[in-house]
Write an enzyme that holds these catalytic residues in place. Structure first.
Site, PDB file in Angstrom:
ATOM      1  N   PRO A  44      42.913  38.363  47.275  1.00  0.00           N
ATOM      2  CA  PRO A  44      41.893  38.826  48.230  1.00  0.00           C
ATOM      3  C   PRO A  44      40.507  38.931  47.605  1.00  0.00           C
ATOM      4  O   PRO A  44      39.510  38.610  48.249  1.00  0.00           O
ATOM      5  CB  PRO A  44      42.437  40.180  48.675  1.00  0.00           C
ATOM      6  CG  PRO A  44      43.928  40.016  48.586  1.00  0.00           C
ATOM      7  CD  PRO A  44      44.141  39.175  47.360  1.00  0.00           C
ATOM      8  N   GLU A  45      40.434  39.411  46.359  1.00  0.00           N
ATOM      9  CA  GLU A  45      39.172  39.416  45.620  1.00  0.00           C
ATOM     10  C   GLU A  45      39.421  39.114  44.149  1.00  0.00           C
ATOM     11  O   GLU A  45      40.477  39.433  43.604  1.00  0.00           O
ATOM     12  CB  GLU A  45      38.433  40.755  45.731  1.00  0.00           C
ATOM     13  CG  GLU A  45      37.558  40.906  46.955  1.00  0.00           C
ATOM     14  CD  GLU A  45      38.301  41.516  48.121  1.00  0.00           C
ATOM     15  OE1 GLU A  45      37.727  41.587  49.227  1.00  0.00           O
ATOM     16  OE2 GLU A  45      39.469  41.915  47.949  1.00  0.00           O
ATOM     17  N   THR A  46      38.416  38.503  43.528  1.00  0.00           N
ATOM     18  CA  THR A  46      38.389  38.303  42.080  1.00  0.00           C
ATOM     19  C   THR A  46      37.083  38.886  41.566  1.00  0.00           C
ATOM     20  O   THR A  46      36.022  38.678  42.163  1.00  0.00           O
ATOM     21  CB  THR A  46      38.494  36.812  41.718  1.00  0.00           C
ATOM     22  OG1 THR A  46      39.755  36.305  42.174  1.00  0.00           O
ATOM     23  CG2 THR A  46      38.402  36.601  40.215  1.00  0.00           C
ATOM     24  N   HIS A  73      39.756  47.688  45.188  1.00  0.00           N
ATOM     25  CA  HIS A  73      40.977  47.419  44.431  1.00  0.00           C
ATOM     26  C   HIS A  73      40.697  46.531  43.225  1.00  0.00           C
ATOM     27  O   HIS A  73      41.326  46.681  42.161  1.00  0.00           O
ATOM     28  CB  HIS A  73      42.071  46.822  45.337  1.00  0.00           C
ATOM     29  CG  HIS A  73      42.024  45.341  45.507  1.00  0.00           C
ATOM     30  ND1 HIS A  73      41.265  44.720  46.483  1.00  0.00           N
ATOM     31  CD2 HIS A  73      42.650  44.347  44.833  1.00  0.00           C
ATOM     32  CE1 HIS A  73      41.437  43.410  46.389  1.00  0.00           C
ATOM     33  NE2 HIS A  73      42.267  43.155  45.408  1.00  0.00           N
TER      34      HIS A  73
END
Length: 300
Positions: A44-46, A73
């Site tokens: 979902p995110e990096t 997160h």
């Protein structure tokens, strides 16, 4: 070659929580490189550290489709990865420079083992949602408007990333949601938010939640730290959380509908009903590590 880690945040169980890509040294990566790696990892995110000087690190966050201002997160995942790599000694605060300002991190260890990362999120902000859109939000989530909880706030809030918070009567309704993601995307754009965040009470300060963010390229985010903090700030600002002294706390359970349960802990500091500080904490576990070669300029 660029080293990266894939980390599950808000859980100690591999395969649970919310997965984030973490790159501790992205000083020589272009924006296009970071976006390409985020798309390749598909988390979902990096998060990327683009510069570090002592206890201050400059970071950027990318979904598989775009850069975002902040991600809770991924921040927890980054702090845990630094601690496990020996790059963040216990007892020393770390500060992240993000697009929404400086975010302080605090590490909690037990017997020298990193256990939990706490981040102080940006100051909360709130916006009203026009009353006529309540029915539209319910329809986008696939429910009747009578399933919206009338005693809890339906509003937009942010501690770094804007979401619209939609209260439901109970967790059974929440688990059964079958949203129309095209309509969710359109409403998110119309309201100027990144996601539609549905939540339901499970106790006086415990809530279950699901977060739909197709506008950010994420159909459903498994466990959302930034929104968890914003939710608790919104509730406290409207007198919906128990307060002791000048503090309140809460817990959000998220990810169960996707088979990836996680828990977001929130601690608030208040001045009356005004929330002055939002602290979000969670565990994490490093699941795998790898290396990646950015494409050469001629192949981009």
């Amino acid at each position: 070659m660029i080293a990266y880690s894939e980390v599950s945040a808000f859980t100690e169980t591999p395969g649970h929580g919310n997965r984030a890509g973490v790159v501790l040294d992205a000083a020589h990566l272009s924006r296009q490189d970071m976006q390409a790696l985020a798309e390749l990892l598909g988390a979902p995110e990096t998060v990327f550290i683009t510069r570090r000087e002592g206890t201050i690190a400059r970071v950027r966050y990318f979904t598989p489709t775009q850069e975002v201002d902040f991600c809770g997160h991924a921040t927890i995942a980054l702090g845990f990865t630094l601690a496990q790599a020996g790059q963040w000694p216990d007892g020393q605060d770390l500060h992240l420079d993000t697009l929404v300002g400086r975010v302080p991190l605090r590490l909690h260890s037990e017997a020298g083992v990193p256990r939990r990362v706490w981040m102080r999120q940006p100051s909360p902000a709130y916006r009203a949602v026009p009353a006529p859109l309540r029915a539209d939000l319910a329809e986008a989530l696939g429910i009747d408007h009578r399933m919206i909880h009338r005693g809890l706030p339906l509003a937009a809030a942010s501690t770094g990333l804007w979401s619209v918070f939609v209260p439901l009567l109970d967790a059974v309704i929440l688990d059964g949601l079958e949203p129309d993601l095209t309509r969710v995307h359109a409403l998110s754009d119309a309201l100027g938010v990144g996601s539609i965040y549905a939540y339901a009470p499970m106790g006086v300060n415990r809530f279950a939640a699901r977060d739909f963010a197709p506008a950010l390229g994420i159909p459903e985010d498994p466990v959302t730290g930034s929104a968890g903090g914003a939710l608790m700030a919104l509730l406290a600002s409207q007198g919906r959380l128990p307060v002791r002294g000048e503090r309140a706390c809460g817990l959000v359970y998220q990810g169960h509908a996707l088979g990836t349960p996680g828990e977001v802990e929130v601690e608030l500091e208040l001045d009356g009903q005004r929330v002055t500080k939002v602290h979000v904490g969670g565990c994490a576990t490093v699941e795998r590590e790898g290396v990646w070669s950015p494409p050469t300029p001629a192949t981009r």
